[in-house]
Design an enzyme around this catalytic site. Structure first.
Site, PDB file in Angstrom:
ATOM      1  N   ALA A  23       0.829  -1.201   0.000  1.00  0.00           N
ATOM      2  CA  ALA A  23       0.000   0.000   0.000  1.00  0.00           C
ATOM      3  C   ALA A  23       0.867   1.257   0.000  1.00  0.00           C
ATOM      4  O   ALA A  23       1.805   1.378   0.793  1.00  0.00           O
ATOM      5  CB  ALA A  23      -0.919   0.000   1.216  1.00  0.00           C
ATOM      6  N   CYS A  73      -3.205  -8.344   4.856  1.00  0.00           N
ATOM      7  CA  CYS A  73      -2.810  -7.052   5.413  1.00  0.00           C
ATOM      8  C   CYS A  73      -3.070  -7.017   6.916  1.00  0.00           C
ATOM      9  O   CYS A  73      -4.192  -7.297   7.365  1.00  0.00           O
ATOM     10  CB  CYS A  73      -3.569  -5.917   4.728  1.00  0.00           C
ATOM     11  SG  CYS A  73      -3.108  -4.285   5.363  1.00  0.00           S
ATOM     12  N   LYS A 119      -3.807 -13.921  -1.111  1.00  0.00           N
ATOM     13  CA  LYS A 119      -2.660 -13.713  -0.226  1.00  0.00           C
ATOM     14  C   LYS A 119      -3.136 -13.769   1.220  1.00  0.00           C
ATOM     15  O   LYS A 119      -4.113 -13.104   1.585  1.00  0.00           O
ATOM     16  CB  LYS A 119      -1.971 -12.374  -0.497  1.00  0.00           C
ATOM     17  CG  LYS A 119      -0.691 -12.230   0.335  1.00  0.00           C
ATOM     18  CD  LYS A 119       0.079 -10.963   0.037  1.00  0.00           C
ATOM     19  CE  LYS A 119       1.381 -10.968   0.859  1.00  0.00           C
ATOM     20  NZ  LYS A 119       2.114  -9.691   0.773  1.00  0.00           N
ATOM     21  N   GLY A 146       7.982 -12.915   2.793  1.00  0.00           N
ATOM     22  CA  GLY A 146       8.420 -12.534   4.131  1.00  0.00           C
ATOM     23  C   GLY A 146       9.926 -12.565   4.292  1.00  0.00           C
ATOM     24  O   GLY A 146      10.535 -13.634   4.221  1.00  0.00           O
ATOM     25  N   GLY A 170       8.886  -7.863  -1.126  1.00  0.00           N
ATOM     26  CA  GLY A 170       8.227  -6.599  -0.827  1.00  0.00           C
ATOM     27  C   GLY A 170       9.203  -5.538  -0.391  1.00  0.00           C
ATOM     28  O   GLY A 170       9.828  -4.857  -1.205  1.00  0.00           O
TER      29      GLY A 170
END
Length: 326
Positions: free
Chosen positions: A18, A100, A139, A201, A224
Site C-alpha cells: 500500500a 494485510c 494472499k 516474508g 516486498g
C-alpha cells in the site's frame, strides 16, 4: 510457474504494498526482471470505486506484462462486483487480500482479520472465483496469532474454491512485520495442497531467496520491502537462482539514472505536487545505503518542485561519481 493460463517469466513477484506498489514502482521492478508485479490493494466498497486514489491504484495504462490487481473487502457480493469491474478494466489476474495486518484494515474485519472466519473466507473465495473468467489468487498470513495458525485449513478452502495460486506471508496477523518470518508453515501448506504456493516474508537477498525456495518447496517468491530503493534485487536474484553466482551491486553512476527515471515517472503519474511528496520516501530508500548527508535529506523533504528534487539528487551524486571516476 503458471497462474491459470499465464506462465510467469520467472518465479519472482513484486508484493502489493500500500502506497508503494504503484504503476511507476511496478514498472521499474519489471525492468529489473520481476516476473509479476501486483498492484496496491483496491477497496471493494462501491462508494470508493471511482475515487481518484482507487483509480490510480488500479491504473495499469501502458504497463507491459500481466496485470494483477488486488482487491480488499469483507462482503462476498461486493468483492465479486469489484473483481468483475477490474477484470473489465483489463486485469489479467484478480488477487484477494487476506494478509494485510494494518489496524485500519483489520478493524473492519478485512485483510488478515478474515482468517478468523473460515466460513466467510469460503464465501468470499467462491463469490469472486465464480464472478470472473480470469484467474483468482489469494494472499494470506500463517494465521491470526501464534496460537492460531490455520494457513493449511485456509489453503484447502482456497484450493476447493478454485484459487489459482496462494501467497503466504510467514507471519501471523499479530506479528505484523516484527520479528523474523517463519517458513515451516509455508512448507506444510505446500505439502497439503496442489495449487502453486508463493512464499513471502523477509526475502532480502539472492541467497535467502534460494534458501526459502529449497526449504519450503514453494513455486515462487514474493518480494516486498527489500525492493524499496533496491529494484535490482529481482535481477540479482534471478541471476543467482540461474547460475549460483552473485551479480555485483550497482555503482553510483548506475543508481542515479534509475532513481531519476523513477522520480520522473512519479511526477508524470501523480502530477508535480503529489509526485514530489510521494518521491521523498523513494529517494530515502535509494540513498539509505549511500550515507546521504542530513542537510540534503532535509532539503529534499522541503522541495516543492520536481526540478528542485532532481537538482538536489544531482548535487548528491555528482561528487560521489566524480570521486569514483578519479
Amino acid at each position: 510457474m503458471h497462474i491459470g493460463p499465464h506462465q510467469l517469466a520467472n518465479p519472482l513477484i513484486l508484493a502489493p504494498m500500500a502506497g508503494i506498489s504503484d504503476r511507476p514502482f511496478r514498472t521499474v521492478c519489471r525492468q529489473f526482471g520481476a516476473g509479476l508485479a501486483v498492484s496496491e490493494m483496491v477497496a471493494s466498497n462501491p462508494a470508493l470505486r471511482e475515487h481518484k486514489r482507487t483509480l490510480l491504484r488500479a491504473d495499469h495504462h501502458g504497463e507491459n506484462g500481466l496485470r494483477s490487481i488486488q482487491i480488499l473487502g469483507t462482503q462476498p457480493r461486493q468483492m465479486a462486483e469489484a473483481a468483475r469491474l477490474n477484470a473489465e478494466r483489463g486485469a489479467d489476474i484478480i488477487d484477494i487480500n487476506m494478509g494485510c495486518p494494518a489496524k485500519k484494515v483489520c478493524s473492519v474485519a478485512a485483510g488478515s482479520a478474515l482468517l478468523k472466519n473460515e466460513e466467510l473466507v469460503k464465501q468470499i473465495l467462491d463469490a469472486v472465483v465464480n464472478a470472473v473468467a480470469v484467474p483468482v489468487t489469494l494472499k494470506i498470513r500463517t494465521g491470526w496469532d501464534l496460537q492460531n495458525r490455520n494457513a493449511v485449513t485456509i489453503a484447502k478452502i482456497a484450493e476447493a474454491a478454485g484459487i489459482a495460486a496462494l501467497t503466504i506471508h510467514g507471519r501471523t496477523r499479530a506479528c505484523k512485520f516484527t520479528g523474523q518470518a517463519e517458513y515451516e508453515t509455508i512448507r506444510q501448506v505446500k505439502q497439503a495442497v496442489s495449487i502453486p504456493i508463493i512464499a513471502n516474508g523477509d526475502i532480502d537477498s539472492p541467497e535467502k531467496a534460494k534458501q526459502i525456495l529449497d526449504s519450503t518447496g514453494a513455486d515462487a517468491l514474493m518480494i516486498g520491502r527489500a525492493a524499496q530503493g533496491n529494484p535490482w534485487i529481482f535481477q540479482q536474484t534471478n541471476h543467482f537462482l540461474n547460475t549460483g553466482r552473485r551479480l555485483a551491486e550497482p555503482d553510483m553512476s548506475s543508481i542515479q539514472p534509475i532513481l531519476v527515471g523513477h522520480l520522473e515517472a512519479l511526477y508524470r503519474f501523480y502530477g508535480d505536487i503529489s509526485g514530489v511528496r510521494i518521491a521523498r520516501k523513494h529517494i530515502t530508500w535509494y540513498c539509505q545505503a549511500l550515507a546521504m548527508p542530513q542537510s540534503i535529506q532535509n532539503a529534499i523533504n522541503q522541495a516543492q518542485l520536481p526540478a528542485e528534487q532532481i537538482a538536489l539528487i544531482d548535487s548528491f551524486f555528482h561528487p560521489l561519481t566524480n570521486a569514483r571516476a578519479a
